[in-house]
Scaffold this active site. Structure first.
Site, PDB file in Angstrom:
ATOM      1  N   ARG A  12       0.838  -1.206   0.000  1.00  0.00           N
ATOM      2  CA  ARG A  12       0.000   0.000   0.000  1.00  0.00           C
ATOM      3  C   ARG A  12       0.872   1.256   0.000  1.00  0.00           C
ATOM      4  O   ARG A  12       2.097   1.178   0.132  1.00  0.00           O
ATOM      5  CB  ARG A  12      -0.980   0.007   1.176  1.00  0.00           C
ATOM      6  CG  ARG A  12      -0.334  -0.040   2.541  1.00  0.00           C
ATOM      7  CD  ARG A  12      -1.389  -0.293   3.623  1.00  0.00           C
ATOM      8  NE  ARG A  12      -0.773  -0.544   4.917  1.00  0.00           N
ATOM      9  CZ  ARG A  12      -0.618   0.384   5.860  1.00  0.00           C
ATOM     10  NH1 ARG A  12      -1.042   1.611   5.664  1.00  0.00           N
ATOM     11  NH2 ARG A  12      -0.049   0.074   7.014  1.00  0.00           N
ATOM     12  N   TYR A 140      11.308   8.875  14.760  1.00  0.00           N
ATOM     13  CA  TYR A 140      11.174   8.732  13.301  1.00  0.00           C
ATOM     14  C   TYR A 140      12.317   9.464  12.585  1.00  0.00           C
ATOM     15  O   TYR A 140      12.962   8.911  11.675  1.00  0.00           O
ATOM     16  CB  TYR A 140       9.813   9.306  12.890  1.00  0.00           C
ATOM     17  CG  TYR A 140       9.473   9.209  11.430  1.00  0.00           C
ATOM     18  CD1 TYR A 140       9.115   7.991  10.846  1.00  0.00           C
ATOM     19  CD2 TYR A 140       9.476  10.342  10.618  1.00  0.00           C
ATOM     20  CE1 TYR A 140       8.779   7.912   9.507  1.00  0.00           C
ATOM     21  CE2 TYR A 140       9.133  10.277   9.280  1.00  0.00           C
ATOM     22  CZ  TYR A 140       8.789   9.056   8.722  1.00  0.00           C
ATOM     23  OH  TYR A 140       8.448   8.986   7.390  1.00  0.00           O
TER      24      TYR A 140
HETATM   25  P1  NDP Z   1       1.921   3.631   4.912  1.00  0.00           P
HETATM   26  O1  NDP Z   1       1.684   3.717   6.386  1.00  0.00           O
HETATM   27  O2  NDP Z   1       0.837   3.960   3.965  1.00  0.00           O
HETATM   28  O3  NDP Z   1       2.513   2.173   4.543  1.00  0.00           O
HETATM   29  C1  NDP Z   1       3.572   1.641   5.286  1.00  0.00           C
HETATM   30  C2  NDP Z   1       4.010   0.356   4.638  1.00  0.00           C
HETATM   31  O4  NDP Z   1       5.093  -0.193   5.409  1.00  0.00           O
HETATM   32  C3  NDP Z   1       2.899  -0.696   4.635  1.00  0.00           C
HETATM   33  O5  NDP Z   1       3.001  -1.437   3.452  1.00  0.00           O
HETATM   34  C4  NDP Z   1       3.258  -1.543   5.845  1.00  0.00           C
HETATM   35  O6  NDP Z   1       2.780  -2.878   5.762  1.00  0.00           O
HETATM   36  C5  NDP Z   1       4.763  -1.529   5.759  1.00  0.00           C
HETATM   37  N1  NDP Z   1       5.379  -1.917   7.023  1.00  0.00           N
HETATM   38  C6  NDP Z   1       5.390  -1.238   8.191  1.00  0.00           C
HETATM   39  N2  NDP Z   1       6.044  -1.943   9.122  1.00  0.00           N
HETATM   40  C7  NDP Z   1       6.459  -3.091   8.523  1.00  0.00           C
HETATM   41  C8  NDP Z   1       7.168  -4.233   8.967  1.00  0.00           C
HETATM   42  N3  NDP Z   1       7.602  -4.366  10.227  1.00  0.00           N
HETATM   43  N4  NDP Z   1       7.411  -5.223   8.076  1.00  0.00           N
HETATM   44  C9  NDP Z   1       6.986  -5.139   6.806  1.00  0.00           C
HETATM   45  N5  NDP Z   1       6.293  -4.087   6.337  1.00  0.00           N
HETATM   46  C10 NDP Z   1       6.033  -3.082   7.189  1.00  0.00           C
HETATM   47  O7  NDP Z   1       3.192   4.556   4.677  1.00  0.00           O
HETATM   48  P2  NDP Z   1       3.642   5.414   3.393  1.00  0.00           P
HETATM   49  O8  NDP Z   1       3.341   4.710   2.146  1.00  0.00           O
HETATM   50  O9  NDP Z   1       3.189   6.788   3.610  1.00  0.00           O
HETATM   51  O10 NDP Z   1       5.224   5.412   3.658  1.00  0.00           O
HETATM   52  C11 NDP Z   1       6.136   4.566   2.969  1.00  0.00           C
HETATM   53  C12 NDP Z   1       7.547   5.008   3.334  1.00  0.00           C
HETATM   54  O11 NDP Z   1       7.723   6.375   2.958  1.00  0.00           O
HETATM   55  C13 NDP Z   1       7.827   4.925   4.830  1.00  0.00           C
HETATM   56  O12 NDP Z   1       9.156   4.514   5.045  1.00  0.00           O
HETATM   57  C14 NDP Z   1       7.651   6.353   5.281  1.00  0.00           C
HETATM   58  O13 NDP Z   1       8.385   6.644   6.446  1.00  0.00           O
HETATM   59  C15 NDP Z   1       8.165   7.122   4.070  1.00  0.00           C
HETATM   60  N6  NDP Z   1       7.683   8.486   3.986  1.00  0.00           N
HETATM   61  C16 NDP Z   1       6.337   8.765   3.880  1.00  0.00           C
HETATM   62  C17 NDP Z   1       5.927  10.083   3.797  1.00  0.00           C
HETATM   63  C18 NDP Z   1       4.507  10.481   3.662  1.00  0.00           C
HETATM   64  O14 NDP Z   1       4.227  11.695   3.681  1.00  0.00           O
HETATM   65  N7  NDP Z   1       3.564   9.571   3.502  1.00  0.00           N
HETATM   66  C19 NDP Z   1       6.897  11.183   3.838  1.00  0.00           C
HETATM   67  C20 NDP Z   1       8.258  10.777   3.936  1.00  0.00           C
HETATM   68  C21 NDP Z   1       8.616   9.473   4.008  1.00  0.00           C
HETATM   69  P3  NDP Z   1       1.347  -3.279   6.370  1.00  0.00           P
HETATM   70  O15 NDP Z   1       0.316  -2.955   5.327  1.00  0.00           O
HETATM   71  O16 NDP Z   1       1.490  -4.736   6.641  1.00  0.00           O
HETATM   72  O17 NDP Z   1       1.153  -2.477   7.617  1.00  0.00           O
END
Ligand code: NDP
Length: 234
Positions: A12, A140
């Protein structure tokens, strides 16, 4: 050109957009997911990146189905925002364990095959917050700043093996992660974005595809902001 790609957290948000962009370019793409169903049209491998046995099993599955990982996108990440005075040690260490140590686990497992092949692309997803800092996000921001030092060290270590390692720093992007923020906070952030809009996951995906593709052949150790100008100067 069809390469074996693995995107962590590709079920996602930003990870899914990255996976779809690379698949649209012709790559064989697998995504990790922890529960539910993997997204349609993409190969899902069950994996929690905080568990190295699960990481190893996921890589084995990818290796068997689409070959050794040639492009790794370490995207999975979490937030547990809290002011320092109220932040528990678990809030701190679990965020670091997922965002930073999780990236270490997958990168370490991926480079085995890449070193053998003497080529590979690794993209680590950091955040604008890693360099700017953000009140209430000490855990974070530390994890995301850590990815910069980690990625640049790998770039130095692995360059002679034909492996590039780059860091992408998204700004404020519309996903489940940011939907959790109050509306006023979202409006305030948007006011500080020179491009005047919140990012789309596809904005990040196109940059990752560029770094993973021919355009990224001579780029390593770079920290690329994709933030509409939000973090300029940092
Ligand atoms: P989401 O919360 O929408 O998605 C997070 C994703 O990480 C999910 O697919 C989740 O899986 C997965 N995940 C979390 N923990 C684990 C774990 N222990 N093992 C495997 N998978 C895991 O986040 P975003 O799409 O917004 O963010 C993606 C990346 O971009 C992150 O690293 C975030 O820090 C970074 N980011 C996002 C920003 C934003 O504004 N959205 C800005 C800057 C950076 P599951 O569905 O199983 O929970």
């Amino acid at each position: 050109m069809s390469r074996s790609v693995l995107v962590t957290g590709g079920n996602r948000g930003i990870g899914l957009a990255i996976a779809r962009e690379l698949a649209a370019g012709g790559d064989d793409v697998a995504v990790t997911y922890r529960s539910g169903e993997p997204p349609e049209g993409l190969r899902g491998v069950r994996c929690d990146i905080t568990d190295s046995a699960q990481v190893d099993a996921a890589f084995k599955e990818v290796e068997e189905t689409q070959g050794p990982v040639e492009v790794l996108v370490a995207n999975a990440g979490i937030t547990k925002d809290q002011l320092l005075a109220l932040m528990s040690e678990d809030d701190f260490s679990s965020v670091v364990d997922t965002n930073l140590t999780g990236s270490f686990r997958v990168a370490k497992r991926a480079v085995r095959g890449m070193m053998r092949k003497r080529s590979g692309r690794i993209v680590l997803i950091s955040s604008v917050v890693g360099l700017m800092g953000s009140g209430g996000q000490g855990n974070y921001a530390a994890s995301k700043a850590g990815l910069v030092g980690f990625g640049r060290s790998l770039a130095r270590e692995l360059g002679s093996r034909g492996i590039t390692v780059n860091v992408v720093s998204p700004g404020f992007v519309e996903t489940d992660m940011t939907a959790a923020l109050p509306e006023e906070r979202q409006a305030e952030i948007k006011k500080n974005v020179p491009l005047g809009r919140i990012g789309a996951a596809e904005d990040i995906a196109r940059t990752v595809a560029f770094l993973a593709g021919p355009g990224g052949s001579y780029i390593t150790g770079a920290v690329i902001p994709v933030d509409g100008g939000l973090g300029m100067g940092h």
